[in-house]
Motif scaffolding. Sequence first.
Motif, short mmCIF file in Angstrom:
data_model
loop_
_atom_site.label_atom_id
_atom_site.label_comp_id
_atom_site.label_asym_id
_atom_site.label_seq_id
_atom_site.Cartn_x
_atom_site.Cartn_y
_atom_site.Cartn_z
N GLY A 224 0.80 -1.22 0.00
CA GLY A 224 0.00 0.00 0.00
C GLY A 224 0.83 1.26 0.00
O GLY A 224 0.44 2.28 -0.58
N ARG A 225 1.98 1.21 0.63
CA ARG A 225 2.85 2.40 0.68
C ARG A 225 3.39 2.74 -0.70
O ARG A 225 3.53 3.92 -1.06
CB ARG A 225 3.99 2.16 1.66
N LEU A 226 3.69 1.71 -1.49
CA LEU A 226 4.15 1.96 -2.86
C LEU A 226 3.03 2.57 -3.70
O LEU A 226 3.27 3.48 -4.50
CB LEU A 226 4.61 0.65 -3.51
N GLY A 227 1.83 2.06 -3.52
CA GLY A 227 0.70 2.62 -4.26
C GLY A 227 0.50 4.08 -3.95
O GLY A 227 0.26 4.91 -4.85
N ALA A 228 0.60 4.44 -2.66
CA ALA A 228 0.44 5.84 -2.25
C ALA A 228 1.54 6.71 -2.85
O ALA A 228 1.29 7.85 -3.29
CB ALA A 228 0.45 5.94 -0.74
N LEU A 229 2.76 6.19 -2.89
CA LEU A 229 3.88 6.94 -3.46
C LEU A 229 3.65 7.25 -4.93
O LEU A 229 3.86 8.38 -5.39
CB LEU A 229 5.17 6.14 -3.29
N PHE A 230 3.18 6.26 -5.68
CA PHE A 230 3.02 6.45 -7.13
C PHE A 230 1.77 7.23 -7.50
O PHE A 230 1.61 7.61 -8.66
CB PHE A 230 3.06 5.10 -7.84
N LEU A 231 0.92 7.51 -6.53
CA LEU A 231 -0.23 8.38 -6.82
C LEU A 231 0.19 9.82 -7.06
O LEU A 231 -0.61 10.64 -7.53
CB LEU A 231 -1.23 8.32 -5.67
N VAL A 232 1.45 10.15 -6.76
CA VAL A 232 1.93 11.50 -7.04
C VAL A 232 1.84 11.83 -8.53
O VAL A 232 1.58 12.97 -8.91
CB VAL A 232 3.39 11.67 -6.54
N TYR A 233 1.98 10.81 -9.39
CA TYR A 233 2.00 11.06 -10.83
C TYR A 233 0.62 11.43 -11.40
O TYR A 233 0.51 12.46 -12.09
CB TYR A 233 2.61 9.87 -11.57
N PRO A 234 -0.43 10.65 -11.15
CA PRO A 234 -1.74 11.11 -11.64
C PRO A 234 -2.16 12.43 -11.01
O PRO A 234 -2.86 13.23 -11.64
CB PRO A 234 -2.70 9.97 -11.27
N THR A 235 -1.72 12.68 -9.78
CA THR A 235 -2.04 13.95 -9.13
C THR A 235 -1.37 15.12 -9.87
O THR A 235 -1.99 16.16 -10.13
CB THR A 235 -1.58 13.94 -7.66
N LEU A 236 -0.12 14.94 -10.24
CA LEU A 236 0.61 15.98 -10.95
C LEU A 236 0.05 16.25 -12.33
O LEU A 236 -0.09 17.40 -12.75
CB LEU A 236 2.09 15.61 -11.04
N VAL A 237 -0.27 15.18 -13.06
CA VAL A 237 -0.79 15.39 -14.41
C VAL A 237 -2.16 16.06 -14.36
O VAL A 237 -2.50 16.88 -15.22
CB VAL A 237 -0.83 14.06 -15.20
#
Length: 276
Positions: A224-237
């Motif tokens: 789950g921690r990895l998933g939360a980390l990679f949510l930065v990308y859809p948030t930025l776009v």
Amino acid sequence: MTLRYLLALSRPRFWFYLAGPVLVGAVFGAERVNELLSVPLLALFLYFLLPANVFLYGINDVYDREIDAKNPKKEGREARFEGQRVVPIAVVVCALVPLAFFSLFPPGTWVWLAVFLLLGAAYSAPPARFKTTPLLDSISNGLYLAPGAAAYVALAGSQPPLLAIAGGWLWTMGMHTFSAIPDIGPDRAAGIETTATLLGESWTYAYCGACWTLSALCFGALDGRLGALFLVYPTLVLAVSLTEIDVSRAYWWFPVINVVVGALFTMGGLWLLVYR
């Protein structure tokens, strides 16, 4: 001057797009900390730090010569190929470098090295030239996953989890297509078709957001921690698409963002390696 030109051609800002995954794959593939200082891992890291970038971008620049003549990105931060003979020679040499450490790796590592070399060549060079075929240009950028998978196999002796491969591949698809947005105008002027020129800027943002969201879900299924980390990308776009931020400017933020995310990813792997 020749060395300086080849260094510029190799896109130093993007070196860690290939070398960084080696570190990530290593910390998750290793069973002991001392394996991170092994000769096979060092060989992979050094290869993907510079020679692999000369190979990848050298082919790109040779076959994009006419397109790049109209591309403003080539005016300052990137080198413009103008027929220098050293480039094809350097590309061939850098493709053959891995043969020097053939005996260091298990067969599974060579599968990923072959994926990198084949997709790296087919992306830019005819007859495949995936970069001019919508969707295939995006999918073929899974080649950026190959260094990490190769490092994982070199230390673990087995293939990475399928969810990790899927998550990494989807991330590369989103990253490649986002980086193509500033090129929509020059590519259309040159008659080049890409996923970005096909979709247009607005829908390309949506495509990138979908790829990065699916990537985060894949990694989140592993941790789950990895998933939360990679949510930065859809948030930025999403932020770029909904504001007046110039995408050509935002494009140059991502090398830094990717290094930060990659560092956190790697530190998480080190934590697990030391304390599991």
